[in-house]
Design a protein around this motif. Structure first.
Motif, PDB file in Angstrom:
ATOM      1  N   VAL A  46     -10.579  12.913  -5.536  1.00 36.15           N
ATOM      2  CA  VAL A  46     -10.056  14.003  -4.494  1.00 36.15           C
ATOM      3  C   VAL A  46      -9.028  14.585  -5.105  1.00 36.15           C
ATOM      4  N   SER A  47      -7.920  13.861  -5.616  1.00 34.52           N
ATOM      5  CA  SER A  47      -6.690  14.280  -6.105  1.00 34.52           C
ATOM      6  C   SER A  47      -7.007  15.449  -7.150  1.00 34.52           C
ATOM      7  N   GLY A  48      -8.057  15.255  -8.038  1.00 33.41           N
ATOM      8  CA  GLY A  48      -8.466  16.467  -8.936  1.00 33.41           C
ATOM      9  C   GLY A  48      -8.814  17.668  -8.366  1.00 33.41           C
ATOM     10  N   LEU A  69      -0.318   7.311 -16.016  1.00 36.31           N
ATOM     11  CA  LEU A  69       0.507   6.163 -15.963  1.00 36.31           C
ATOM     12  C   LEU A  69       0.915   5.964 -14.465  1.00 36.31           C
ATOM     13  N   PHE A  70       1.255   6.931 -13.819  1.00 35.55           N
ATOM     14  CA  PHE A  70       1.858   6.756 -12.439  1.00 35.55           C
ATOM     15  C   PHE A  70       0.723   6.751 -11.381  1.00 35.55           C
ATOM     16  N   SER A  71      -0.515   7.626 -11.876  1.00 31.83           N
ATOM     17  CA  SER A  71      -1.391   7.257 -10.770  1.00 31.83           C
ATOM     18  C   SER A  71      -2.340   6.022 -10.681  1.00 31.83           C
ATOM     19  N   GLY A  72      -2.472   5.767 -12.039  1.00 32.76           N
ATOM     20  CA  GLY A  72      -3.019   4.391 -12.384  1.00 32.76           C
ATOM     21  C   GLY A  72      -2.264   3.124 -11.695  1.00 32.76           C
ATOM     22  N   ALA A  73      -0.977   3.314 -11.989  1.00 35.19           N
ATOM     23  CA  ALA A  73      -0.023   2.054 -11.384  1.00 35.19           C
ATOM     24  C   ALA A  73      -0.222   2.246  -9.810  1.00 35.19           C
ATOM     25  N   GLY A  74      -0.017   3.307  -9.471  1.00 35.27           N
ATOM     26  CA  GLY A  74       0.012   3.357  -7.870  1.00 35.27           C
ATOM     27  C   GLY A  74      -1.404   2.835  -7.199  1.00 35.27           C
ATOM     28  N   LEU A  75      -2.376   3.331  -7.827  1.00 33.09           N
ATOM     29  CA  LEU A  75      -3.723   2.906  -7.232  1.00 33.09           C
ATOM     30  C   LEU A  75      -4.099   1.540  -7.668  1.00 33.09           C
ATOM     31  N   GLY A  76      -3.528   1.112  -8.937  1.00 28.56           N
ATOM     32  CA  GLY A  76      -3.786  -0.310  -8.944  1.00 28.56           C
ATOM     33  C   GLY A  76      -3.100  -1.334  -7.924  1.00 28.56           C
ATOM     34  N   THR A  77      -1.809  -0.717  -7.639  1.00 25.26           N
ATOM     35  CA  THR A  77      -1.246  -1.492  -6.589  1.00 25.26           C
ATOM     36  C   THR A  77      -1.565  -1.598  -5.245  1.00 25.26           C
ATOM     37  N   VAL A  78      -2.361  -0.352  -5.029  1.00 31.20           N
ATOM     38  CA  VAL A  78      -3.189  -0.291  -3.714  1.00 31.20           C
ATOM     39  C   VAL A  78      -4.301  -1.367  -3.728  1.00 31.20           C
ATOM     40  N   VAL A 122       1.030  -1.181   0.061  1.00 32.34           N
ATOM     41  CA  VAL A 122      -0.179   0.114  -0.056  1.00 32.34           C
ATOM     42  C   VAL A 122       1.176   1.285  -0.039  1.00 32.34           C
ATOM     43  N   ALA A 123       1.799   1.334   0.792  1.00 29.59           N
ATOM     44  CA  ALA A 123       2.910   2.325   0.770  1.00 29.59           C
ATOM     45  C   ALA A 123       3.503   2.661  -0.502  1.00 29.59           C
ATOM     46  N   CYS A 124       3.970   1.508  -1.003  1.00 29.86           N
ATOM     47  CA  CYS A 124       4.592   1.616  -2.364  1.00 29.86           C
ATOM     48  C   CYS A 124       3.469   2.390  -3.387  1.00 29.86           C
ATOM     49  N   GLY A 125       2.118   1.769  -3.434  1.00 32.23           N
ATOM     50  CA  GLY A 125       1.347   2.137  -4.419  1.00 32.23           C
ATOM     51  C   GLY A 125       1.003   3.688  -4.349  1.00 32.23           C
ATOM     52  N   ALA A 126       0.769   4.082  -2.805  1.00 33.25           N
ATOM     53  CA  ALA A 126       0.618   5.587  -2.529  1.00 33.25           C
ATOM     54  C   ALA A 126       1.667   6.451  -3.022  1.00 33.25           C
ATOM     55  N   ALA A 127       2.895   5.935  -2.900  1.00 31.89           N
ATOM     56  CA  ALA A 127       4.313   6.515  -3.078  1.00 31.89           C
ATOM     57  C   ALA A 127       4.203   6.929  -4.547  1.00 31.89           C
ATOM     58  N   ILE A 128       3.710   6.031  -5.554  1.00 35.46           N
ATOM     59  CA  ILE A 128       3.828   5.996  -6.944  1.00 35.46           C
ATOM     60  C   ILE A 128       2.763   6.889  -7.325  1.00 35.46           C
ATOM     61  N   MET A 129       1.618   6.747  -6.781  1.00 34.16           N
ATOM     62  CA  MET A 129       0.292   7.560  -7.056  1.00 34.16           C
ATOM     63  C   MET A 129       0.581   9.158  -6.826  1.00 34.16           C
ATOM     64  N   ALA A 130       1.206   9.316  -5.713  1.00 32.02           N
ATOM     65  CA  ALA A 130       1.517  10.653  -5.310  1.00 32.02           C
ATOM     66  C   ALA A 130       2.767  11.263  -5.931  1.00 32.02           C
ATOM     67  N   PHE A 131       3.591  10.350  -6.699  1.00 23.70           N
ATOM     68  CA  PHE A 131       4.584  11.117  -7.529  1.00 23.70           C
ATOM     69  C   PHE A 131       3.989  11.642  -8.810  1.00 23.70           C
ATOM     70  N   GLY A 132       3.027  10.690  -9.362  1.00 23.89           N
ATOM     71  CA  GLY A 132       2.075  10.982 -10.728  1.00 23.89           C
ATOM     72  C   GLY A 132       1.565  12.326 -10.240  1.00 23.89           C
ATOM     73  N   ILE A 133       0.695  12.571  -9.194  1.00 27.16           N
ATOM     74  CA  ILE A 133      -0.094  13.726  -8.937  1.00 27.16           C
ATOM     75  C   ILE A 133       0.767  14.982  -8.885  1.00 27.16           C
ATOM     76  N   ASP A 134       1.652  14.970  -8.008  1.00 27.67           N
ATOM     77  CA  ASP A 134       2.730  16.016  -7.633  1.00 27.67           C
ATOM     78  C   ASP A 134       3.282  16.542  -8.832  1.00 27.67           C
ATOM     79  N   VAL A 135       4.054  15.402  -9.265  1.00 26.27           N
ATOM     80  CA  VAL A 135       5.159  16.014 -10.345  1.00 26.27           C
ATOM     81  C   VAL A 135       4.539  16.186 -11.937  1.00 26.27           C
ATOM     82  N   PHE A 136       3.608  15.683 -11.842  1.00 24.52           N
ATOM     83  CA  PHE A 136       2.953  15.561 -13.498  1.00 24.52           C
ATOM     84  C   PHE A 136       1.496  16.355 -13.401  1.00 24.52           C
ATOM     85  N   LEU A 137       0.605  16.072 -12.669  1.00 21.75           N
ATOM     86  CA  LEU A 137      -0.756  16.532 -13.019  1.00 21.75           C
ATOM     87  C   LEU A 137      -0.876  17.733 -12.308  1.00 21.75           C
ATOM     88  N   ILE A 138      -0.557  18.066 -11.190  1.00 23.49           N
ATOM     89  CA  ILE A 138      -0.707  19.365 -10.521  1.00 23.49           C
ATOM     90  C   ILE A 138      -0.115  20.410 -11.205  1.00 23.49           C
TER      91      ILE A 138
END
Length: 273
Positions: free
Chosen positions: A33-35, A108-117, A8-24
């Motif tokens: 909620v990330s939107g 890609l990153f947010s999907g990979a992270g959430l899928g892992t979670v 879960v921690a790895c998935g959350a980290a991957i998802m957060a990276f995609g949101i912080d670095v690319f989407l926001i």
């Protein structure tokens, strides 16, 4: 249990990276909620970690009350981890300037992270929780429809706030990619094929399929209501690369056989998983 929370921690980290670095940074609010966090970060300067925690916490309390403490606790831990990593990666500078590339990478990153979670039987809160709560009250609404409506509202809001139709398109692209990646991780990419055959040569076809492809075949007695004739209907599940060989076997014995080929997203059993 430890393995679950590490996943879960790895998935959350991957998802957060995609949101912080690319989407926001690209002002892309791809639903959830990330939107909302992306909108508030760019419009009011509120940290994404604060927004996600503030919105998820009351939702998860209600979710735990409705669905039980165990489900609520699992979701709460996932949401806390996401907020933590959103804070950690908030200091990473924007790596890509092109909005389309940001939408693709973010999806890609947010999907990979959430899928892992999801694979760890947990979640990070968000509009999925809202959809589940609404379905509890109105069970005749499909969960997918409720999620789509909520995400659509957030994407529309981003277009109005930032006064850009392009932003809405990018958000839709990111959401589409994220959904496909989640499906690939949770369900898998190795889709199988279910083949149904109706033919007077069914016994011969079944014997060769079992001998050549090493796949089981089920025979079901059936009656054609138009012709009134009784026949044997074959049902078998094969891997994608075996589907062509299966059809060739059918053609070998009966060129007029009635054949139905359907996609199967998950198969559990001997010869598969």
């Amino acid at each position: 249990m430890l393995k679950k929370w590490i996943t879960v921690a790895c998935g959350a980290a991957i998802m957060a990276f995609g949101i912080d670095v690319f989407l926001i940074p690209a002002k892309i609010a791809a639903g959830g909620v990330s939107g909302i966090a992306a909108i508030l970060k760019n419009a009011a300067g509120i940290k994404a970690s604060v927004t996600t925690l503030a919105l998820n916490f009351p939702l998860l309390l209600i979710f735990g009350f409705v669905y039980g403490k165990k489900s609520g606790l699992s979701s709460l831990v996932g949401a806390l981890m996401l907020s933590f990593f959103l804070e950690v990666f908030s200091f990473v500078p924007r790596l890509v300037q092109n909005e389309m590339l940001c939408a693709i990478a973010g999806g890609l990153f947010s999907g990979a992270g959430l899928g892992t979670v999801f694979r760890a039987d947990a979640n990070t809160g968000g509009t999925d929780i809202v959809a589940l709560l609404l379905q509890k009250k109105w069970p005749y609404f499909p969960i997918g429809t409720l999620v789509l409506v909520s995400d659509g509202i957030i994407i529309l809001a981003s277009g109005l706030v930032f006064k850009s139709f392009d932003i809405m398109i990018y958000a839709c692209i990111a959401l589409f990619i994220s959904t496909k990646v989640i499906d690939a991780i949770v369900i898998g990419l190795d889709y199988a094929k279910e083949i149904t055959v109706i033919s007077p040569k069914a016994p011969d076809i079944a014997r060769e399929v079992m001998a050549v492809l090493s796949r089981g075949v089920t025979g079901i007695r059936s009656i054609g209501l138009y012709s009134g004739k009784e026949s044997l209907m074959l049902i078998s599940v094969v891997s994608r690369n075996q589907a062509v060989k299966f059809k060739n076997i059918v053609q070998k014995y009966d060129e007029n056989a009635f054949v139905i080929v359907s996609d199967v997203k998950e198969v559990i059993g001997e010869g598969f998983r």
